[in-house]
Design an enzyme around this catalytic site. Structure first.
Site, PDB file in Angstrom:
ATOM      1  N   TYR A  24       0.669  -1.210   0.001  1.00 29.97           N
ATOM      2  CA  TYR A  24       0.003   0.100   0.109  1.00 29.97           C
ATOM      3  C   TYR A  24       0.611   1.235  -0.021  1.00 29.97           C
ATOM      4  O   TYR A  24       0.614   2.235  -0.889  1.00 29.97           O
ATOM      5  CB  TYR A  24      -0.911   0.057   1.014  1.00 29.97           C
ATOM      6  CG  TYR A  24      -1.733   1.199   1.464  1.00 29.97           C
ATOM      7  CD1 TYR A  24      -2.763   1.622   0.516  1.00 29.97           C
ATOM      8  CD2 TYR A  24      -1.405   2.395   2.227  1.00 29.97           C
ATOM      9  CE1 TYR A  24      -3.460   2.760   0.709  1.00 29.97           C
ATOM     10  CE2 TYR A  24      -1.886   3.503   2.433  1.00 29.97           C
ATOM     11  CZ  TYR A  24      -2.889   3.830   1.374  1.00 29.97           C
ATOM     12  OH  TYR A  24      -3.611   5.029   1.811  1.00 29.97           O
ATOM     13  N   SER A 106      -2.381  13.819   7.024  1.00 26.34           N
ATOM     14  CA  SER A 106      -3.410  13.335   5.914  1.00 26.34           C
ATOM     15  C   SER A 106      -4.890  13.504   6.658  1.00 26.34           C
ATOM     16  O   SER A 106      -4.896  13.129   7.921  1.00 26.34           O
ATOM     17  CB  SER A 106      -2.904  11.880   5.651  1.00 26.34           C
ATOM     18  OG  SER A 106      -4.124  11.397   4.965  1.00 26.34           O
ATOM     19  N   TYR A 129      -9.138  16.410   1.403  1.00 29.31           N
ATOM     20  CA  TYR A 129      -9.683  16.157   0.276  1.00 29.31           C
ATOM     21  C   TYR A 129     -11.241  16.905   0.335  1.00 29.31           C
ATOM     22  O   TYR A 129     -11.668  17.139   1.489  1.00 29.31           O
ATOM     23  CB  TYR A 129     -10.017  14.460   0.046  1.00 29.31           C
ATOM     24  CG  TYR A 129      -8.922  13.826  -0.297  1.00 29.31           C
ATOM     25  CD1 TYR A 129      -8.255  13.702  -1.514  1.00 29.31           C
ATOM     26  CD2 TYR A 129      -8.296  13.062   0.817  1.00 29.31           C
ATOM     27  CE1 TYR A 129      -7.130  13.146  -1.697  1.00 29.31           C
ATOM     28  CE2 TYR A 129      -6.996  12.269   0.562  1.00 29.31           C
ATOM     29  CZ  TYR A 129      -6.768  12.114  -0.927  1.00 29.31           C
ATOM     30  OH  TYR A 129      -5.777  11.224  -0.624  1.00 29.31           O
ATOM     31  N   THR A 155      -5.733  18.650  -1.625  1.00 27.83           N
ATOM     32  CA  THR A 155      -5.480  17.541  -2.810  1.00 27.83           C
ATOM     33  C   THR A 155      -6.344  17.797  -4.044  1.00 27.83           C
ATOM     34  O   THR A 155      -7.359  17.503  -3.790  1.00 27.83           O
ATOM     35  CB  THR A 155      -5.148  16.202  -2.234  1.00 27.83           C
ATOM     36  OG1 THR A 155      -4.251  16.239  -1.253  1.00 27.83           O
ATOM     37  CG2 THR A 155      -4.845  15.187  -3.356  1.00 27.83           C
ATOM     38  N   LYS A 230      -2.353  21.339  -3.910  1.00 25.11           N
ATOM     39  CA  LYS A 230      -1.512  20.143  -4.067  1.00 25.11           C
ATOM     40  C   LYS A 230      -1.859  19.175  -5.349  1.00 25.11           C
ATOM     41  O   LYS A 230      -2.561  18.697  -4.991  1.00 25.11           O
ATOM     42  CB  LYS A 230      -1.302  19.229  -2.847  1.00 25.11           C
ATOM     43  CG  LYS A 230      -0.371  18.219  -2.756  1.00 25.11           C
ATOM     44  CD  LYS A 230      -0.723  17.334  -1.361  1.00 25.11           C
ATOM     45  CE  LYS A 230       0.518  16.159  -1.165  1.00 25.11           C
ATOM     46  NZ  LYS A 230      -0.182  15.137  -1.950  1.00 25.11           N
ATOM     47  N   HIS A 254       1.051  12.831  -6.629  1.00 26.25           N
ATOM     48  CA  HIS A 254       0.578  11.860  -5.385  1.00 26.25           C
ATOM     49  C   HIS A 254       1.480  10.669  -5.460  1.00 26.25           C
ATOM     50  O   HIS A 254       0.741   9.510  -5.351  1.00 26.25           O
ATOM     51  CB  HIS A 254      -0.964  11.569  -6.085  1.00 26.25           C
ATOM     52  CG  HIS A 254      -1.914  11.265  -4.849  1.00 26.25           C
ATOM     53  ND1 HIS A 254      -2.788  12.098  -4.717  1.00 26.25           N
ATOM     54  CD2 HIS A 254      -1.892  10.243  -3.800  1.00 26.25           C
ATOM     55  CE1 HIS A 254      -3.499  11.503  -3.453  1.00 26.25           C
ATOM     56  NE2 HIS A 254      -3.049  10.443  -2.963  1.00 26.25           N
TER      57      HIS A 254
END
EC number: 1.1.3.15
Length: 369
Positions: A24, A106, A129, A155, A230, A254
């Protein structure tokens, strides 16, 4: 065996972590061409060091959005860090503070903004997000503000998640003992139906595909925090970011996890810097593993860089001590690169200190046989 560079942490993390977790963090989209290119492109930039300059004192400090930090190396947002180590984002936050640099948390962290703030003082940014339910976005932003976060990293390259084949093969899910902590205590509206293990895939499905520049304007109406856009890799979008009031740009693909066959970020950087015309700072993430990479990015006009995978891999290997070590290694390498290039401060690093593959023959010394 002493660890002497950032790359060695990845090998240790690969041994320690379950395959699903390592894959991941480590994998990219589809053929993973951009994943390799993010690294390889740095090797196509060579140094033009200046000699016989007094480099007794090297100053790496810089100011980012008004905040003074010890070096232009910051921590990028990486999701679900407790999969790497039980202390997860807590450890990363403490390591960043100890190094005198910025951590970006995050939204999909396994520790909340409040928990990260509780680790002590530090300059922290919050990655965001935009979800279909704007109320969820507003709640996340409010919480980040209240927890003392200093900027939003929006993002913009993820209207949908990229195709990461390792995750498909491994049937990736967030381990059952972990949860996306920033979504606890938020009125998720329809999102409440998802249980924790399904939450990560459910939340991913809630990312708004209709996200557009008007949402960047909307975000500025709900927060006074500076907004970094970003995921910009073209001059066109750099100009639009400036027009729409972005406080800065992060040149990012990303971590090569979205669209494969986009250029390495270091290849896209100069185009974006030129388009921004010095009106807002431009940062870079993607493929930075050495102090030499940091210098190359700054020579091409970046105001600083963010590192992601090196943090996660060192966290997996040695927890907080590992992240501290990675930041120190990158700092030491960058300082040495500055000294050997004849640069005593960041403002002395210039385009003339490097020669890139794509430069014309006029700007590169032609070897005589």
């Amino acid at each position: 065996m002493e660890i002497t560079n950032v790359n060695e942490y990845e090998a240790i993390a690969k041994q320690k972590l379950p395959k699903m977790v390592y894959d991941y963090y480590a994998s990219g989209a589809e053929d993973q061409w951009t994943l390799a290119e993010n690294r390889n492109a740095f090797s196509r930039i060579l140094f033009r060091p200046r000699i016989l300059i007094d480099v007794t004192n090297i100053d790496m400090t810089t100011t980012i959005l008004g905040f003074k930090i010890s070096m232009p190396i910051m921590i990028a947002p990486t999701a679900m860090q407790k999969m790497a180590h039980p202390e997860g984002e807590y450890a990363t936050a403490r390591a960043a503070s100890a190094a005198g640099t910025i951590m970006t948390l995050s939204s999909w962290a396994t520790s909340s903004v409040e928990e990260v703030a509780s680790t002590g003082p530090g300059i922290r940014f919050f990655q965001l997000y935009v979800y279909k339910d704007r109320n969820v976005v507003a709640q996340l932003v409010r919480r980040a503000e209240r927890a003392g976060f200093k900027a939003i990293a929006l993002t913009v390259d993820t209207p949908r998640l990229g195709r990461r084949e390792a995750d498909i093969k491994n049937r990736f899910v967030l381990p059952p003992f972990l949860t996306l902590k920033n979504f606890e205590g938020i009125d998720l509206g329809k999102m409440d139906k998802a249980n924790d293990s399904g939450l990560s895939s459910y939340v991913a499905g809630q990312i708004d595909r209709s996200l557009s520049w008007k949402d960047v304007a909307w975000l500025q109406t709900i927060t006074s925090l500076p907004i970094l856009v970003k995921g910009v890799i073209t001059a066109e979008d750099a100009r639009l970011a400036v027009q729409h009031g972005a406080a800065g740009i992060i040149v990012s693909n990303h971590g090569a996890r979205q669209l494969d066959y986009v250029p390495a970020t270091i290849m896209a950087l100069e185009e974006v810097v030129k388009a921004a015309q010095g009106r807002i700072p431009v940062f870079l993430d993607g493929g930075v593993r050495r102090g030499t990479d940091v210098f190359k990015a700054l020579a091409l006009g970046a105001a600083g860089v963010f590192i992601g995978r090196p943090v996660v891999f060192s966290l997996a290997a040695e927890g907080e001590a590992g992240v501290k070590k990675v930041l120190q290694m990158m700092r030491d390498e960058f300082e040495l690169t500055m000294a050997l290039s004849g640069c005593r401060s960041l403002k002395e690093i210039s385009r003339s200190h490097i020669a890139a593959d794509w430069d014309g023959p006029s700007s590169r010394a032609v070897a005589r046989l």
